[in-house]
Design a protein around this motif. Structure first.
Motif, PDB file in Angstrom:
ATOM      1  N   HIS A  31       0.811  -1.214   0.000  1.00 14.01           N
ATOM      2  CA  HIS A  31       0.000   0.000   0.000  1.00 14.01           C
ATOM      3  C   HIS A  31       0.847   1.268   0.000  1.00 14.01           C
ATOM      4  CE1 HIS A  31       1.043   0.531   4.201  1.00 14.01           C
ATOM      5  NE2 HIS A  31       0.736  -0.749   4.391  1.00 14.01           N
ATOM      6  N   GLY A  32       0.179   2.372  -0.186  1.00 14.30           N
ATOM      7  CA  GLY A  32       0.833   3.670  -0.076  1.00 14.30           C
ATOM      8  C   GLY A  32       1.437   4.205  -1.350  1.00 14.30           C
ATOM      9  N   VAL A  33       1.318   3.486  -2.454  1.00 17.96           N
ATOM     10  CA  VAL A  33       1.873   3.964  -3.726  1.00 17.96           C
ATOM     11  C   VAL A  33       0.942   5.037  -4.269  1.00 17.96           C
ATOM     12  CG1 VAL A  33       2.445   3.307  -6.089  1.00 17.96           C
ATOM     13  CG2 VAL A  33       3.015   1.773  -4.190  1.00 17.96           C
ATOM     14  N   MET A  42       1.002  -2.191 -10.952  1.00 20.99           N
ATOM     15  CA  MET A  42       0.387  -3.144 -10.028  1.00 20.99           C
ATOM     16  C   MET A  42      -0.923  -3.692 -10.594  1.00 20.99           C
ATOM     17  SD  MET A  42       1.295  -1.997  -6.133  1.00 20.99           S
ATOM     18  CE  MET A  42       0.740  -0.303  -6.213  1.00 20.99           C
ATOM     19  N   LYS A  43      -1.672  -2.860 -11.305  1.00 19.86           N
ATOM     20  CA  LYS A  43      -2.910  -3.335 -11.927  1.00 19.86           C
ATOM     21  C   LYS A  43      -2.636  -4.387 -12.999  1.00 19.86           C
ATOM     22  CE  LYS A  43      -6.272  -0.383 -12.723  1.00 19.86           C
ATOM     23  NZ  LYS A  43      -7.044   0.830 -13.073  1.00 19.86           N
ATOM     24  N   HIS A  73      -6.265  -4.477  -5.977  1.00 23.88           N
ATOM     25  CA  HIS A  73      -7.508  -4.213  -5.243  1.00 23.88           C
ATOM     26  C   HIS A  73      -7.370  -2.838  -4.604  1.00 23.88           C
ATOM     27  CE1 HIS A  73      -5.499  -4.977  -1.357  1.00 23.88           C
ATOM     28  NE2 HIS A  73      -4.859  -5.953  -2.006  1.00 23.88           N
ATOM     29  N   PRO A  74      -8.459  -2.245  -4.118  1.00 22.14           N
ATOM     30  CA  PRO A  74      -8.358  -0.919  -3.502  1.00 22.14           C
ATOM     31  C   PRO A  74      -7.357  -0.896  -2.343  1.00 22.14           C
ATOM     32  CG  PRO A  74     -10.644  -1.459  -3.922  1.00 22.14           C
ATOM     33  CD  PRO A  74      -9.841  -2.712  -4.199  1.00 22.14           C
ATOM     34  N   TRP A  88      -6.552   4.712  -5.853  1.00 27.27           N
ATOM     35  CA  TRP A  88      -5.295   3.987  -5.651  1.00 27.27           C
ATOM     36  C   TRP A  88      -5.546   2.520  -5.363  1.00 27.27           C
ATOM     37  CZ3 TRP A  88      -1.854   6.718  -7.768  1.00 27.27           C
ATOM     38  CH2 TRP A  88      -1.944   8.107  -7.719  1.00 27.27           C
ATOM     39  N   GLU A  89      -4.758   1.675  -6.017  1.00 28.22           N
ATOM     40  CA  GLU A  89      -4.866   0.240  -5.840  1.00 28.22           C
ATOM     41  C   GLU A  89      -3.510  -0.327  -5.464  1.00 28.22           C
ATOM     42  OE1 GLU A  89      -7.106  -1.895  -8.824  1.00 28.22           O
ATOM     43  OE2 GLU A  89      -8.002  -0.014  -9.499  1.00 28.22           O
TER      44      GLU A  89
END
Length: 144
Positions: A31-33, A42-43, A73-74, A88-89
């Motif tokens: 997380h945090g990107v 990432m997607k 994912h979220p 953001w995912e």
């Protein structure tokens, strides 16, 4: 299968932290990107893809390999936008193995076959693509 490189500051979350979580049977939400290109990478990730774990700021070196275990994912740390949507995912990862010998950024930059590596060309990008040829070479440099 695709290959990636993902950066983390080791004083915030290190490869050793990921190894400990994996040993407990837990995955880590990456997380945090907050960069669209990194988010889009990432997607594009699929479960089973492999990624290098790169210690940024402190060390500046590839220290291990991790696996994508949950697709995009979220991001639970992201606020919703004005429309109430998640922008953001992130993905979830687990540790696979440490490098017997970390591969430093200086070594990478000094290797002619790695001049096109996104880590070198797009140095601020926190989640980047790695070609199969680059992957194999970096694994060899790291003692695998």
């Amino acid at each position: 299968m695709a290959y990636w490189l993902m950066k983390s500051e080791p004083d915030v979350f290190s490869f050793e932290d990921l190894v400990a979580k994996t040993a407990r049977g837990e995955a880590e939400e990456w997380h945090g990107v907050r960069n669209y290109a990194a988010r889009n990478n990432m997607k594009a990730m699929e479960v089973g893809d492999l990624a290098f774990f790169y210690h940024s700021n402190i060390g500046k070196e590839i220290v291990g390999i991790m696996r994508i275990v949950v697709p995009a994912h979220p991001d639970t740390t992201a606020d919703l936008n004005a429309k109430g949507e998640v922008v953001w995912e992130c993905v979830d990862v687990e540790a696979v193995k440490p490098f017997p010998r970390p591969v430093t950024l200086a070594e990478i930059k000094a290797t002619p076959d790695l001049t096109e590596l996104e880590l070198v060309k797009l140095s601020r990008l926190s989640v980047s693509k790695v070609s199969e040829e680059e992957w194999n070479l970096l694994c060899k440099m790291g003692g695998l």
